[in-house]
Each structure stands twice: as structure tokens, then as C-alpha cells.
Motif scaffolding. Structure first.
Motif, PDB file in Angstrom:
ATOM      1  N   THR A  48     120.535  24.088  91.435  1.00  0.00           N
ATOM      2  CA  THR A  48     119.797  25.352  91.335  1.00  0.00           C
ATOM      3  C   THR A  48     119.294  25.821  92.695  1.00  0.00           C
ATOM      4  O   THR A  48     118.737  26.904  92.811  1.00  0.00           O
ATOM      5  CB  THR A  48     118.603  25.199  90.380  1.00  0.00           C
ATOM      6  N   VAL A  49     119.493  24.972  93.712  1.00  0.00           N
ATOM      7  CA  VAL A  49     119.130  25.329  95.082  1.00  0.00           C
ATOM      8  C   VAL A  49     120.408  25.387  95.906  1.00  0.00           C
ATOM      9  O   VAL A  49     121.270  24.516  95.793  1.00  0.00           O
ATOM     10  CB  VAL A  49     118.143  24.303  95.683  1.00  0.00           C
TER      11      VAL A  49
ATOM     12  N   ALA B 162     128.709  33.025 101.746  1.00  0.00           N
ATOM     13  CA  ALA B 162     128.491  33.201 100.307  1.00  0.00           C
ATOM     14  C   ALA B 162     128.442  31.857  99.597  1.00  0.00           C
ATOM     15  O   ALA B 162     127.629  31.646  98.684  1.00  0.00           O
ATOM     16  CB  ALA B 162     129.592  34.077  99.716  1.00  0.00           C
ATOM     17  N   GLU B 163     129.300  30.924 100.017  1.00  0.00           N
ATOM     18  CA  GLU B 163     129.300  29.591  99.409  1.00  0.00           C
ATOM     19  C   GLU B 163     128.026  28.822  99.758  1.00  0.00           C
ATOM     20  O   GLU B 163     127.493  28.083  98.934  1.00  0.00           O
ATOM     21  CB  GLU B 163     130.536  28.803  99.866  1.00  0.00           C
ATOM     22  N   LEU B 164     127.539  29.001 100.969  1.00  0.00           N
ATOM     23  CA  LEU B 164     126.284  28.342 101.351  1.00  0.00           C
ATOM     24  C   LEU B 164     125.114  28.875 100.528  1.00  0.00           C
ATOM     25  O   LEU B 164     124.138  28.163 100.281  1.00  0.00           O
ATOM     26  CB  LEU B 164     126.001  28.555 102.837  1.00  0.00           C
ATOM     27  N   ASP B 165     125.222  30.128 100.100  1.00  0.00           N
ATOM     28  CA  ASP B 165     124.156  30.761  99.308  1.00  0.00           C
ATOM     29  C   ASP B 165     124.297  30.498  97.811  1.00  0.00           C
ATOM     30  O   ASP B 165     123.357  30.712  97.052  1.00  0.00           O
ATOM     31  CB  ASP B 165     124.166  32.279  99.530  1.00  0.00           C
ATOM     32  N   ARG B 166     125.488  30.056  97.390  1.00  0.00           N
ATOM     33  CA  ARG B 166     125.781  29.960  95.958  1.00  0.00           C
ATOM     34  C   ARG B 166     125.012  28.820  95.299  1.00  0.00           C
ATOM     35  O   ARG B 166     124.787  27.773  95.890  1.00  0.00           O
ATOM     36  CB  ARG B 166     127.284  29.763  95.743  1.00  0.00           C
ATOM     37  N   LYS B 167     124.612  29.065  94.046  1.00  0.00           N
ATOM     38  CA  LYS B 167     123.940  28.041  93.247  1.00  0.00           C
ATOM     39  C   LYS B 167     124.782  27.770  92.007  1.00  0.00           C
ATOM     40  O   LYS B 167     125.554  28.614  91.571  1.00  0.00           O
ATOM     41  CB  LYS B 167     122.542  28.508  92.841  1.00  0.00           C
TER      42      LYS B 167
ATOM     43  N   ILE C  47     123.057  25.409  99.227  1.00  0.00           N
ATOM     44  CA  ILE C  47     123.231  24.503 100.370  1.00  0.00           C
ATOM     45  C   ILE C  47     122.337  24.949 101.523  1.00  0.00           C
ATOM     46  O   ILE C  47     121.701  24.127 102.197  1.00  0.00           O
ATOM     47  CB  ILE C  47     124.706  24.475 100.829  1.00  0.00           C
ATOM     48  N   LYS C  48     122.289  26.255 101.746  1.00  0.00           N
ATOM     49  CA  LYS C  48     121.468  26.785 102.839  1.00  0.00           C
ATOM     50  C   LYS C  48     120.003  26.393 102.651  1.00  0.00           C
ATOM     51  O   LYS C  48     119.329  25.976 103.603  1.00  0.00           O
ATOM     52  CB  LYS C  48     121.605  28.309 102.892  1.00  0.00           C
ATOM     53  N   ASP C  49     119.517  26.493 101.411  1.00  0.00           N
ATOM     54  CA  ASP C  49     118.131  26.118 101.137  1.00  0.00           C
ATOM     55  C   ASP C  49     117.920  24.614 101.298  1.00  0.00           C
ATOM     56  O   ASP C  49     116.868  24.167 101.757  1.00  0.00           O
ATOM     57  CB  ASP C  49     117.739  26.547  99.722  1.00  0.00           C
ATOM     58  N   GLU C  50     118.935  23.836 100.896  1.00  0.00           N
ATOM     59  CA  GLU C  50     118.825  22.378 101.033  1.00  0.00           C
ATOM     60  C   GLU C  50     118.757  21.972 102.508  1.00  0.00           C
ATOM     61  O   GLU C  50     118.016  21.051 102.873  1.00  0.00           O
ATOM     62  CB  GLU C  50     120.021  21.687 100.358  1.00  0.00           C
ATOM     63  N   ILE C  51     119.525  22.654 103.351  1.00  0.00           N
ATOM     64  CA  ILE C  51     119.478  22.365 104.789  1.00  0.00           C
ATOM     65  C   ILE C  51     118.075  22.628 105.322  1.00  0.00           C
ATOM     66  O   ILE C  51     117.497  21.808 106.049  1.00  0.00           O
ATOM     67  CB  ILE C  51     120.524  23.212 105.547  1.00  0.00           C
ATOM     68  N   TYR C  52     117.529  23.766 104.942  1.00  0.00           N
ATOM     69  CA  TYR C  52     116.183  24.115 105.414  1.00  0.00           C
ATOM     70  C   TYR C  52     115.157  23.106 104.896  1.00  0.00           C
ATOM     71  O   TYR C  52     114.276  22.651 105.638  1.00  0.00           O
ATOM     72  CB  TYR C  52     115.826  25.526 104.962  1.00  0.00           C
ATOM     73  N   SER C  53     115.280  22.741 103.619  1.00  0.00           N
ATOM     74  CA  SER C  53     114.342  21.776 103.035  1.00  0.00           C
ATOM     75  C   SER C  53     114.442  20.423 103.729  1.00  0.00           C
ATOM     76  O   SER C  53     113.428  19.745 103.931  1.00  0.00           O
ATOM     77  CB  SER C  53     114.621  21.620 101.538  1.00  0.00           C
ATOM     78  N   GLN C  54     115.671  20.035 104.100  1.00  0.00           N
ATOM     79  CA  GLN C  54     115.848  18.755 104.792  1.00  0.00           C
ATOM     80  C   GLN C  54     115.129  18.759 106.138  1.00  0.00           C
ATOM     81  O   GLN C  54     114.477  17.780 106.524  1.00  0.00           O
ATOM     82  CB  GLN C  54     117.339  18.470 104.995  1.00  0.00           C
ATOM     83  N   ILE C  55     115.225  19.868 106.852  1.00  0.00           N
ATOM     84  CA  ILE C  55     114.550  19.978 108.150  1.00  0.00           C
ATOM     85  C   ILE C  55     113.036  19.910 107.964  1.00  0.00           C
ATOM     86  O   ILE C  55     112.325  19.249 108.735  1.00  0.00           O
ATOM     87  CB  ILE C  55     114.973  21.279 108.857  1.00  0.00           C
ATOM     88  N   ILE C  56     112.528  20.565 106.924  1.00  0.00           N
ATOM     89  CA  ILE C  56     111.086  20.526 106.653  1.00  0.00           C
ATOM     90  C   ILE C  56     110.649  19.111 106.283  1.00  0.00           C
ATOM     91  O   ILE C  56     109.569  18.652 106.684  1.00  0.00           O
ATOM     92  CB  ILE C  56     110.716  21.528 105.542  1.00  0.00           C
TER      93      ILE C  56
END
Length: 880
Positions: free
Chosen positions: A848-849, A838-843, A851-860
Motif C-alpha cells: 500500500t506504500v 510511474a512504477e516507483l509511484d505505483r501501489k 517504492i518511492k515512499d519506501e525509499i524515503y521512509s528508509q532514509i528517515i
């Protein structure tokens, strides 16, 4: 009386038999376009200006001419005398004898002009019953204008009636003013839209289209008013277009079944059996069904031919009887339980067999606003509908869902719908559907008969759920509102708040008629500009936040499996987790971004295959979370990407690798600085000075070994500062160790292992090689690129752990001490992972993004740097 008027209409018919003697380029065109040119050419040659139409007897839109093939042609003449027809006949014969125009056909036979009336047709066809069902089998397209917000196959009663009235006006020159009572129903669900392209003969270089709907159109109810038009149209066709045999159909007074002959096809049954055996783990079903009868039953169940023969035989004889379903309960997020039912193997096959043939015609019944459980329709359709509605001025939204929808469905209402929409002759199909829908279930050895509700677990249930709510969809559309519905979850868009309030009252009334009610706690009226969530999407300020391409994956959730000694199997498109033969969890695979199995588990081959098909990484770890391996799909594209990555990686200079590694360490240090600031440490705290010195050292470093040394030293200096943030001294960090961990190290290990495994799996899923790192040494023993990408996220990971500890969500007694150190108990692992996820998903307002999304964006970003040479920067945390 309109019947008397129709009886007074007359026309002439010529019947001719032709043989195709030569295939030249023009004859390769569609036959109707060839004969259209011949008919027009003949009329022009004899100066015949009255309507002439034709059809190729009993041949449809897929017919193609073959050399030496015989063709029966009916040619019909309107507003013409017998002498006119005789003159045309002679012209037709001459036209086909001419060396220029008649190279393709010889005339084998041509009749004398035949005077035709409606009575002639009744003599040939027979009387139509006043009430019942008939079928118009359109061999050539019926063209009509598509209605707004309807599918291309939808045909309203008004359009249907006008297809005959306009035809009569064009052919006979009379305008019938007649109002039908319309006590009949049209089923425009069993035909399909088609287009035939052909070169224009009158306009060289132009393409013309013969387009419209072909196939079976069922008419049922009171047929007394409409039957004369149906009989008349069986010869003169239907629709306003006269050329190219438009609207030619065969009238079937006693139509054959539509579904029965399909579901009784042995080849179709075998195909479904093969599909079920491939898509489902059937071992449990087979073992349960074989207990009463032993091995001989196993032989039948696993022998495709024998099983198909048995199913077909039982369906024909009417002896097919479903076995009671096996039910189990799955805990929902709100703490309540959902009843899931598992079908026997034979019942599953029969259900899938019905679904195979029901899906396409039933899909045509549904409104465009229904987007759930429909092939080819995804959440992107919800975005389209929303954006269109906002542009049209629909700026208020009712968001709601239906309470206990599946268990509340009235089987009486559903049976009425089934009888209405399925052709009357499909007795076997309707009987079988009703047997499956009313089939009861066993739960804990207690049998429960079914009096209402749809079985969640039967593949037919989503189909009939949509059918059940179609009336509701039509009622909302009839109010000139905009509905977007996914199963029992929906939003209604209105133009004003007052309209929304009125619509909400009517919505409750409509659903009440279906035995349903809204879930009050999930019902609200808002401005679309205030924002709302629907289907995991953020709708805000008249726009939809996200989604495109690779980012779609981020809206899905990972599945953590922490229960030891479970069997993870596949049930269609649903994952089932079983322990000791009992299902403990079940969820749709489409909702998963990845699966992480922690500890000893068993995986079915069907599950692995499905995960590969859907590009879902399947990661195996130890119970502690320590990464073991990832099973991922492999494609040529993935190998191409990893090749390009390796090619660039090994061509990088040492200086370039050092610069990339330096940015990784800088981002890690800056993010720890942000963590301590967010916890409101004094700006004079020693840790800030230590981090600043470390940042200077990193910037001045000259090689990788020096940089790695600085990174190792700075990691140790964080322990003391982190301890000042942890309230409970029992969780203070004395030293950092992965082996024989104390409580805090056990938590740190678990959290960092989970992040590492997720990064590792995602790197592999996008096609990158996880062993080609920059900061961490690129050795075979561990995935150095995954370790690199993890570094900038360590501060936030540890910040989450501190939050969990300080809020007493994890306590000292949640751990058990073993010879190998402290480890979280099983239930505590689940608690921790739920909170952690839940914390990884929290904004937040600043972020506004997630942590989970930031990890994915970093890999991209790493992928784009390696493949497309775009700039590579590492994640900087903005704070909370």
C-alpha cells in the motif's frame, strides 16, 4: 417616514480639549480605556444614569498618548436634559482636578452643552447623493458576531442595518421597526479585524478586549434609504456596544481612492521591481524589449529608479499600454497543449504591483471553501474541511473539474465584478487591470487579440480566477452543501446520493451562467467511504491517508531534465525550461520534490536560490544518469544533524557496524527471493537454494570484509536467474559492467543511477552525511551510505526493467551504439523515465506504500537511528 422620525431625535454634546500632563502607569493603557474610566467615574460621581458615550476626535485605535499632547474629546449625552449635562460637566471638571482621579489631564477648554439633531449633521457633512458610493472609515472597532463559515471581516446587510437600529434603541430607548429594501451593497473587504487588550477598571486583574473591524467600509448603490443612518452614526457611532468608543467612524461622502494612491507610491513600485528582478530570470524579457530601441532602453529597464519613475508617470498620464504577451504551448499529460504567455518586464512589474495590493482585500471576498492560490492556505485546509463535513453527515461526494477554465473566462462578466468590488475612485487601478486582462499575444509571429480567457502566465490570473468563481462558491454554499475548490478542480459533499445527483444538475446550471461546463470524464458521484483522490491526497473511509511533516514531500514529483543544452530558469514560482530561446516546458516549483538534470544544462542563479529556499535538492548527473553532485540547502539544523550522525557513527563498535551491514545484505537477498517468487519461478529453481545458502553465510559471517565478499558473489549469481525472466535474448545479461555497456547494462546503469541519485539527494536534504556507510567502505570517492540504502531496492528496480522489456516498451532499436557502448536515444530516455517513475509511484494490494515512499521512509529510519537512537531495520519487500 423613518427620516422624519430620525429628524426628531436629539442629544447633547460637550466638546473639550485636554492636555496630557503626566504619564503614569494607568495612562500607558489605551487612551479609550483611560477616558472610558474617566467618563464612568464622572457619571458615578454625579449620579448620572443615562447613556454617555465619547470619541477622541479623528483619532483611531492605534493612537497612543504622549506627554503634553493635546486631545479633542467629544462627549455625547442621551435621554438627558441640559441641566443634567451641565451637572455632568461640573463633575467632569472636578474629577480631573481631584488629586486621586485627575493626575493625568488638565482641561484647556470645555464647551457649553450643544443640542444636536440629524439636521445639524447634514449641515456639517452635506447631502449624500441618492446613488453612488460612500465610505465609513472606522477609527474604532465595530463589534459584531461572526457568521458561520465566514471570515471575521464579513458583514452581511442585515448585520450592517442592525448595527444602526440596535444603536438607536440603546441610546434613545426606541425600537425602530423598519425593513430596508437594501438596494445597496457593502464592501467589507477593505477593513480588518483587530483586538485591543486592556486591564479592566471595574474588575481588577481581568483583561478586557476592544475588538472588531477597523478601516474602510464602502457602501455603494442606492443610498437614499440608508444615508440618514450613516449620517446619524457619524456622530453617535454604530453597533450595540456603547463603551470604549466602539463603532466610531468618519463618514466620507467623496471618498479617496483606495488602490490608486498605493500603486502610484514610488517606493512601492521600486520594492516590486526589486522583487521581480530577484524572483524572475529577466534576461529574455530585457533582450526582447531592447531590440527596437537599443542600449538606452536597457539602461531604463535595468535602472530601478528610472523604471519606477516611468511606470508611475505612465500610469498617472493614462499612457501605460501593455506589450503583447509572447505565447508558447506546453504539452499536457493527456496529449493536448496548454497555452502559456510570458509578459514583458514592465508588464510583469505592473501586474505584480497590482497583485501586491489587490491580494489581501480580494482574499476577504472569497469563501472559505476556496483554497487555491491563497496565501497561508494549503492542502491541509482541504483535509480539515473534509473531516468536518464527514462528521456533519456529508457522506457523498461529487468530484469534478471545469473544462478549459482559464481560456473560457468571460471578460465581460469579469469586468462587471471588477467594477463592483473595486472602489469607484480607483480609476487608474481599474483601467490598468482591464488593459492587462484584455492584452493580446503573439504566437509564432502571429498576433491574437484577446476576446475572452485569462492569460496563463500573468500573476494576476489566479486572483481573478478565484474572483470569477466566487459566485459559484456562494451558490453551492447557499444549497447547504460542502464545497472544497482548488482553482477549477473541486469536490462537493452532500448528505445523500439523491442530493448529490440534484446538486450536480444545479452545478452544471450555475457554471453555464458563467460560460463554463464540467469535464464529463472527470465527473463522478461516490460515497466518501469508497474513496476518492483530490489534490494528490487519498480520501477514504471518512479519513485522509497521509499527510504530516516530512511525508508531505512524498506527494511531490521529481523533475527529470533529459534534453541536452537547455536553460533552466525561474519565472516567479514557475520553472521554465528553454532551448534555443523557446520554452519547451513550464511547471510550478511547488509541485517538485527534486530536480535531476541529466547531461549538459545551464541553471540560472535565481533557480538555485529558489530551490535552496524551498528545500528542493538539485542534482546534476551525466547523460547516462551517473551522479555528479547535488546542490542542497544548508542550515544550522542540517549541520547539527550531520554532527550527531558522525558522532554516533565513529563511536559504533566494529561488531555493531557489522550487524547493520549484515541486515542490509539480508534484506537485499530476501527481496531478490521475493522478486523471483513474484515471477512464479518454481520453488525448486536453483536460485532459491543459492539464496538460502547465501543467507546462511551472511548470518555466519564474522567481519565486514567477509560480508562484502559474500555480497559480491551473490550479486553475480542473480544474472542467470534474471535472464530466465527476460523474454528477448538480446537483453540477456552476459556480465555486469558499467563501462562500455551493452543494451541491458545500459538500462541497468540508468535505472540504478537514477535511484542512487535520488537516495543521495534525499539523504543530503534531511541533513545526513552520505559518505558514512556501513556495508560499503566509507571513503571519499563515493557516497557509501547512499549505496547502502540502495541495496534493498535493487531487486524491485530490476523487476521494473524486466517488466518494461517484456512489454516491449523499450526495444533494441531504442539504443544507439557509440565508441563507449550502447545508450538509449533521447526520446527513449524520456519514455523509460516516465514509465520508471510511474512504477516507483505505483501501489498494489500487498504494497500500500509505493517504492518511492519506501525509499524515503528508509532514509528517515536511518536518520532516526543516528539521531534519536531508534531501532534500525532495512526494507523487506512483500511482493506484488
Amino acid at each position: 417616514m423613518v427620516t422624519d422620525f430620525l429628524n426628531n431625535l436629539s442629544w447633547y454634546r460637550l466638546q473639550t480639549e485636554l492636555i496630557n500632563i503626566r504619564l503614569i502607569k494607568s495612562a500607558i493603557a489605551h487612551p479609550v480605556s483611560v477616558f472610558e474610566a474617566i467618563v464612568k467615574g464622572t457619571s458615578l460621581s454625579v449620579n448620572h444614569n443615562q447613556p454617555v458615550i465619547f470619541h477622541i476626535k479623528n483619532r483611531g485605535h492605534t493612537f497612543r498618548l504622549k506627554n503634553q499632547e493635546k486631545i479633542l474629546l467629544d462627549i455625547l449625552f442621551f435621554l438627558s436634559s441640559e441641566d443634567d449635562v451641565l451637572k455632568w460637566k461640573e463633575g467632569f471638571i472636578d474629577y480631573l482636578k481631584d488629586e486621586e482621579t485627575g493626575k493625568n489631564f488638565d482641561v484647556l477648554f470645555i464647551s457649553a452643552p450643544q443640542l444636536r439633531t440629524l439636521n445639524n449633521l447634514y449641515d456639517e457633512i452635506g447631502e449624500i447623493p441618492e446613488k453612488g458610493e460612500v465610505c465609513l472609515d472606522f477609527l474604532m472597532p465595530l463589534h459584531f458576531n461572526r457568521e458561520k463559515d465566514k471570515s471575521r471581516t464579513f458583514l452581511s446587510k442585515n448585520t450592517f442595518v442592525n448595527a444602526f437600529l440596535s444603536r438607536i434603541k440603546r441610546l434613545f430607548g426606541v425600537d425602530i421597526k423598519y425593513s430596508f429594501s437594501k438596494n445597496f451593497d457593502i464592501l467589507p473587504y477593505y477593513w480588518r479585524y483587530t483586538e485591543i487588550k486592556h486591564a479592566s477598571y471595574s474588575q481588577k486583574g481581568h483583561i478586557q478586549y476592544i475588538n472588531g473591524c477597523v478601516g474602510k467600509l464602502y457602501i455603494k448603490g442606492n443610498l437614499s434609504e440608508v444615508s440618514p443612518f450613516l449620517v446619524l452614526g457619524s456622530e453617535i457611532h454604530a453597533g450595540v456596544k456603547l463603551s470604549n468608543s466602539f463603532g466610531y467612524y468618519i463618514l466620507q461622502i467623496d471618498p479617496q481612492s483606495y488602490f490608486d494612491r498605493r500603486i502610484l507610491n514610488r517606493g512601492a513600485v521600486i520594492s516590486v521591481i526589486q522583487d521581480v528582478l530577484e524572483r524572475y530570470d529577466v534576461s529574455d524579457m530585457v533582450s526582447k524589449e531592447c531590440k527596437p530601441t537599443g542600449k538606452s532602453n536597457i539602461d531604463t529597464l535595468l535602472n530601478e529608479d528610472k523604471l519606477a519613475d516611468q511606470i508611475v508617470s505612465d500610469l498617472i498620464a493614462g499612457t501605460y499600454t501593455p506589450e503583447p504577451n509572447t505565447a508558447f504551448r506546453i504539452k499536457k499529460k493527456d496529449g493536448t497543449f496548454r497555452l502559456i504567455e510570458q509578459l514583458s518586464l514592465k508588464d510583469l512589474i505592473v501586474s505584480q504591483l497590482l497583485l501586491k495590493f489587490l491580494s489581501e482585500p480580494f482574499d476577504r471576498i472569497l469563501e472559505e471553501s476556496s483554497i487555491g492560490f491563497r496565501k497561508g492556505i494549503s492542502r491541509e485546509r482541504a483535509i480539515e474541511l473534509f473531516e468536518i463535513a464527514v462528521k456533519e453527515g456529508y457522506h457523498y461526494v461529487i468530484e469534478s473539474d471545469i473544462e478549459d477554465f482559464f481560456p473560457s473566462v468571460s471578460l465581460e462578466i469579469l469586468n462587471i465584478l471588477i467594477d463592483h468590488y473595486i472602489p469607484s475612485k480607483d480609476i487608474i487601478t481599474k483601467t490598468t487591470i482591464k488593459k492587462l486582462l484584455t492584452n493580446g499575444y503573439y504566437e509564432s509571429n502571429t498576433y491574437h487579440p484577446r476576446t475572452k480567457g485569462l492569460a496563463q502566465g500573468n500573476p494576476l490570473s489566479p486572483l481573478f480566477a478565484n474572483l470569477y468563481l466566487d459566485t459559484f462558491d456562494e451558490q453551492i454554499a447557499g444549497m447547504n452543501l460542502r464545497l472544497i475548490r482548488y482553482a477549477d478542480d473541486f469536490v462537493i459533499l452532500t448528505k445523500s446520493k439523491a442530493e448529490a445527483e440534484e446538486a450536480l444538475l444545479k452545478t452544471e446550471s450555475f457554471l453555464s451562467d458563467l460560460g463554463m461546463r464540467l469535464k464529463k470524464e472527470k465527473t463522478a458521484i461516490k460515497s466518501v467511504f469508497d474513496g476518492f483522490e483530490f489534490l494528490g491526497l487519498q480520501f477514504k473511509k471518512g479519513e485522509v491517508i497521509a499527510i504530516s511533516g516530512e511525508t508531505v514531500r512524498r506527494f511531490k514529483k521529481p523533475l527529470y531534465i533529459t534534453e541536452p543544452y537547455v536553460f533552466i530558469s525561474l519565472n516567479g514560482d514557475t520553472i521554465s525550461i528553454k532551448k534555443n530561446g523557446q520554452t519547451i516546458e513550464s511547471l510550478p516549483i511547488r509541485r517538485l520534490s527534486e530536480i535531476m538534470a541529466m547531461g549538459n544544462v545551464a541553471l540560472s542563479s535565481s533557480l538555485i536560490k529558489k530551490c535552496t529556499e524551498w528545500n528542493i535538492p538539485l542534482t546534476l548527473t551525466l547523460g547516462s544518469g551517473y551522479f555528479v553532485t547535488t546542490i542542497k540547502p544548508e542550515t544550522k539544523a542540517h549541520f547539527d544533524i550531520s554532527y550527531q550522525q558522525a558522532n554516533k557513527y565513529y563511536n559504533l563498535s566494529d561488531a555493531m557496524r557489522h550487524e547493520i551491514a549484515k541486515d542490509i545484505v539480508l534484506s537485499k537477498l530476501e527481496n531478490y527471493k521475493t522478486l523471483f517468487r513474484s515471477k512464479r519461478l518454481s520453488s525448486d529453481a536453483p536460485i532459491f537454494h543459492a539464496i538460502d545458502r547465501a543467507l546462511d553465510s551472511v548470518n555466519l559471517s564474522t567481519d565486514l570484509n567477509e560480508l562484502r565478499g559474500i555480497e559480491g558473489i551473490t550479486s553475480k549469481m542473480f544474472f542467470g536467474a534474471l535472464n530466465t525472466l527476460i523474454d528477448n535474448p538480446a537483453f540477456h545479461i552476459k556480465h555486469r559492467r558499467r563501462e562500455s555497456p551493452d543494451r541491458i547494462n545500459s538500462l541497468l546503469n540508468l535505472a540504478h543511477y537514477v535511484i542512487f541519485s535520488r537516495i543521495n539527494a534525499t539523504i543530503r536534504s534531511v541533513g545526513l552525511n552520505p559518505y558514512l556507510g556501513f556495508l560499503h567502505a566509507p571513503e571519499n570517492r563515493y557516497e557509501s551510505l547512499a549505496a547502502d540504502i540502495q541495496e534493498p531496492f535493487r531487486a524491485q528496480t530490476e523487476g521494473i526493467i524486466i517488466k518494461i522489456l517484456n512489454m516491449n516498451m523499450i526495444k533494441e532499436d531504442d539504443f544507439t551504439e557509440t565508441e563507449k557502448g550502447f545508450y538509449l536515444r533521447k526520446n527513449a530516455i524520456k519514455t523509460f523515465l516516465n514509465i520508471f517513475e510511474a512504477e516507483l509511484d505505483r501501489k498494489s494490494k500487498k504494497n500500500t506504500v509505493s517504492i518511492k515512499d519506501e525509499i524515503y521512509s528508509q532514509i528517515i529510519r536511518v536518520k532516526q537511528y543516528m539521531i534519536m537512537d531508534e531501532a534500525l531495520i532495512f526494507y523487506r519487500w512483500k511482493g506484488q
